[in-house]
Design an enzyme around this catalytic site. Structure first.
Site, PDB file in Angstrom:
ATOM      1  N   ASP A   1       0.871  -1.185   0.000  1.00  0.00           N
ATOM      2  CA  ASP A   1       0.000   0.000   0.000  1.00  0.00           C
ATOM      3  C   ASP A   1       0.903   1.228   0.000  1.00  0.00           C
ATOM      4  O   ASP A   1       1.414   1.631   1.043  1.00  0.00           O
ATOM      5  CB  ASP A   1      -0.892   0.030   1.243  1.00  0.00           C
ATOM      6  CG  ASP A   1      -1.928  -1.074   1.249  1.00  0.00           C
ATOM      7  OD1 ASP A   1      -2.677  -1.189   0.267  1.00  0.00           O
ATOM      8  OD2 ASP A   1      -1.991  -1.836   2.237  1.00  0.00           O
TER       9      ASP A   1
ATOM     10  N   ARG B   1       3.897   2.880   2.948  1.00  0.00           N
ATOM     11  CA  ARG B   1       4.660   1.929   3.767  1.00  0.00           C
ATOM     12  C   ARG B   1       6.160   2.146   3.680  1.00  0.00           C
ATOM     13  O   ARG B   1       6.873   1.925   4.646  1.00  0.00           O
ATOM     14  CB  ARG B   1       4.329   0.494   3.364  1.00  0.00           C
ATOM     15  CG  ARG B   1       2.861   0.158   3.303  1.00  0.00           C
ATOM     16  CD  ARG B   1       2.118   0.474   4.585  1.00  0.00           C
ATOM     17  NE  ARG B   1       0.733  -0.016   4.520  1.00  0.00           N
ATOM     18  CZ  ARG B   1      -0.212   0.314   5.368  1.00  0.00           C
ATOM     19  NH1 ARG B   1       0.047   1.154   6.354  1.00  0.00           N
ATOM     20  NH2 ARG B   1      -1.425  -0.175   5.237  1.00  0.00           N
TER      21      ARG B   1
ATOM     22  N   ARG C   1      -7.297  10.037   2.274  1.00  0.00           N
ATOM     23  CA  ARG C   1      -6.844   9.052   1.292  1.00  0.00           C
ATOM     24  C   ARG C   1      -7.678   9.139   0.012  1.00  0.00           C
ATOM     25  O   ARG C   1      -7.245   8.645  -1.032  1.00  0.00           O
ATOM     26  CB  ARG C   1      -6.940   7.641   1.869  1.00  0.00           C
ATOM     27  CG  ARG C   1      -6.067   7.392   3.078  1.00  0.00           C
ATOM     28  CD  ARG C   1      -6.474   6.101   3.792  1.00  0.00           C
ATOM     29  NE  ARG C   1      -6.270   4.938   2.939  1.00  0.00           N
ATOM     30  CZ  ARG C   1      -6.776   3.731   3.218  1.00  0.00           C
ATOM     31  NH1 ARG C   1      -7.547   3.561   4.283  1.00  0.00           N
ATOM     32  NH2 ARG C   1      -6.524   2.720   2.418  1.00  0.00           N
TER      33      ARG C   1
ATOM     34  N   LYS D   1     -10.017   0.587  -5.003  1.00  0.00           N
ATOM     35  CA  LYS D   1     -10.531   0.171  -3.690  1.00  0.00           C
ATOM     36  C   LYS D   1     -11.289   1.332  -3.044  1.00  0.00           C
ATOM     37  O   LYS D   1     -11.032   2.489  -3.354  1.00  0.00           O
ATOM     38  CB  LYS D   1      -9.389  -0.307  -2.796  1.00  0.00           C
ATOM     39  CG  LYS D   1      -8.326   0.760  -2.448  1.00  0.00           C
ATOM     40  CD  LYS D   1      -7.216   0.134  -1.634  1.00  0.00           C
ATOM     41  CE  LYS D   1      -6.225   1.189  -1.165  1.00  0.00           C
ATOM     42  NZ  LYS D   1      -5.075   0.604  -0.467  1.00  0.00           N
ATOM     43  N   HIS D   2     -12.321   1.014  -2.222  1.00  0.00           N
ATOM     44  CA  HIS D   2     -12.806  -0.274  -1.726  1.00  0.00           C
ATOM     45  C   HIS D   2     -14.226  -0.449  -2.239  1.00  0.00           C
ATOM     46  O   HIS D   2     -15.145   0.184  -1.723  1.00  0.00           O
ATOM     47  CB  HIS D   2     -12.783  -0.312  -0.222  1.00  0.00           C
ATOM     48  CG  HIS D   2     -11.441   0.031   0.383  1.00  0.00           C
ATOM     49  ND1 HIS D   2     -10.993   1.339   0.535  1.00  0.00           N
ATOM     50  CD2 HIS D   2     -10.449  -0.769   0.854  1.00  0.00           C
ATOM     51  CE1 HIS D   2      -9.789   1.336   1.096  1.00  0.00           C
ATOM     52  NE2 HIS D   2      -9.427   0.063   1.299  1.00  0.00           N
TER      53      HIS D   2
ATOM     54  N   HIS E   1     -11.451  -1.653   9.903  1.00  0.00           N
ATOM     55  CA  HIS E   1     -10.360  -2.305  10.632  1.00  0.00           C
ATOM     56  C   HIS E   1     -10.770  -2.605  12.070  1.00  0.00           C
ATOM     57  O   HIS E   1     -10.285  -3.560  12.682  1.00  0.00           O
ATOM     58  CB  HIS E   1      -9.118  -1.400  10.664  1.00  0.00           C
ATOM     59  CG  HIS E   1      -8.491  -1.167   9.328  1.00  0.00           C
ATOM     60  ND1 HIS E   1      -8.906  -0.159   8.492  1.00  0.00           N
ATOM     61  CD2 HIS E   1      -7.486  -1.807   8.692  1.00  0.00           C
ATOM     62  CE1 HIS E   1      -8.172  -0.182   7.385  1.00  0.00           C
ATOM     63  NE2 HIS E   1      -7.304  -1.177   7.483  1.00  0.00           N
TER      64      HIS E   1
ATOM     65  N   ASP F   1     -10.546  -7.798   0.818  1.00  0.00           N
ATOM     66  CA  ASP F   1      -9.738  -7.032   1.768  1.00  0.00           C
ATOM     67  C   ASP F   1      -9.281  -7.941   2.910  1.00  0.00           C
ATOM     68  O   ASP F   1      -9.755  -9.062   3.084  1.00  0.00           O
ATOM     69  CB  ASP F   1     -10.541  -5.839   2.289  1.00  0.00           C
ATOM     70  CG  ASP F   1      -9.659  -4.695   2.760  1.00  0.00           C
ATOM     71  OD1 ASP F   1      -8.429  -4.882   2.864  1.00  0.00           O
ATOM     72  OD2 ASP F   1     -10.199  -3.602   3.029  1.00  0.00           O
TER      73      ASP F   1
END
Length: 333
Positions: A60, A68, A133, A163-164, A176, A247
């Site tokens: 990601d 990351r 995002r 996504k998503h 999450h 996911d």
């Protein structure tokens, strides 16, 4: 069928068997796997030595708070910066979106990453997990910028993953951490959140990641577990022939069907081609769950492999890259 997470910055001996297990198609890397550009490049090379060149390496690398790999790479602004620019200068925003995507894709390809899970096609409408995002709150603006971003990724030698699906931006909950329910009608979702996904599919995005959100007016299962959303709507009504990714099964909202094996089965039964098992503690059970499953169609997964990329040395000596970086990083507030 599975994309699995690794534990650290070096490949552990017990992970060799996981990488070569039946049903493992790829590896997803996180900040826990990164110390430097040289280290992560060596880790990628080691994974390929063990698992073979066909294994997919992904990450990601969206920009903003979800990037990351940072030290040694361009610090990319969040996608919302492109949306803000669009409010004042749409043409410049489209150009910057392509450049943002090209920088990200070309840097990842230079170290051996096949693809990033990007772009985020959700709307910026207050969701706790999405936030900046997303590209924009307006479906038409987000759709235009998604297409530009997909074009830029393709120019950088990378497949695009929307996504998503069919849109995570209009619910409050972070999947999450908790279950999320969107009660709107199918008509309302099609008129708003789904528009950037339709645009991305028109731009020939190779993959779509399904959300863990339940859209109760359409189906009683989260989209990634929903035959209605994946087979009837995405593949049937929208004509999408690419790869569908479920996911991460470690997320709280993924637990609605039971344990790890049940989550993997629910994704695959609904029509997903790949399932994310991001945390090392769920990987062995996820692998066990796919041992007797029919492999996913190769023709859907193969396009995710990266095109031939530049070396890092060749990339940094590209004067076009310097111009792109200067323009894109200037967007950061």
């Amino acid at each position: 069928m599975l994309i699995i997470g690794l534990s650290g910055t070096q490949l552990e001996l017990h992970e060799h068997a996981l990488l070569t297990a039946r049903g493992v198609s790829g590896v997803i890397l996180f900040s826990r796997n990164f110390a430097s550009r040289e280290q992560v490049t060596a880790l990628i090379d080691h994974v390929r030595e063990v698992a073979g060149d066909e294994i997919l390496i992904c990450v990601d690398q969206e920009g903003g708070r979800v990037q990351r790999f940072r030290e040694g790479f361009t610090r990319l602004p969040p996608l919302s910066a492109l949306g803000r620019l669009h409010d004042s200068d749409p043409g410049a925003a489209i150009d910057r979106a392509e450049e943002h995507a090209w920088i990200m894709a070309s840097e990842m390809r230079a170290i051996g990453v096949d693809f990033s899970f990007a772009p985020v096609a959700d709307l910026e409408r207050g969701n706790a997990a999405i936030g900046n995002r997303a590209l924009h709150a307006d479906p038409a603006v987000a759709a235009e910028l998604v297409q530009a971003y997909v074009r830029g990724m393709h120019l950088g030698g990378m497949a695009a993953v929307l996504k998503h699906f069919p849109g995570h931006g209009s619910v409050r909950e972070d999947t999450h951490l908790a279950s999320a329910v969107d009660p709107r009608s199918k008509h309302d979702i099609f008129a708003t959140d789904l528009q950037p996904f339709v645009a991305g599919i028109e731009a020939r995005a190779e993959a779509v990641m399904a959300a863990h959100v339940v859209y109760t007016a359409v189906d009683d299962q989260p989209a990634g577990y929903s035959h209605v959303w994946i087979e009837e709507i995405l593949r049937g009504e929208l004509g999408f022939g690419g790869c569908v990714v479920g996911d991460d099964i470690s997320m709280a909202a993924a637990g609605s069907v039971g344990g790890v094996a049940a989550r993997v089965a629910a994704n695959l039964d609904a029509g997903c081609d790949l399932v994310l098992a991001c945390f090392p503690d769920v990987v062995p059970e996820a692998i066990a769950a796919v041992q007797h499953r029919r492999p996913s169609p190769v023709e859907r997964i193969a396009p995710l492999r990266g095109a031939i990329g530049s070396t890092w040395e060749g990339l940094v000596h590209n004067p076009q890259r310097d111009r792109f970086i200067a323009r894109v990083t200037a967007l950061e507030p």
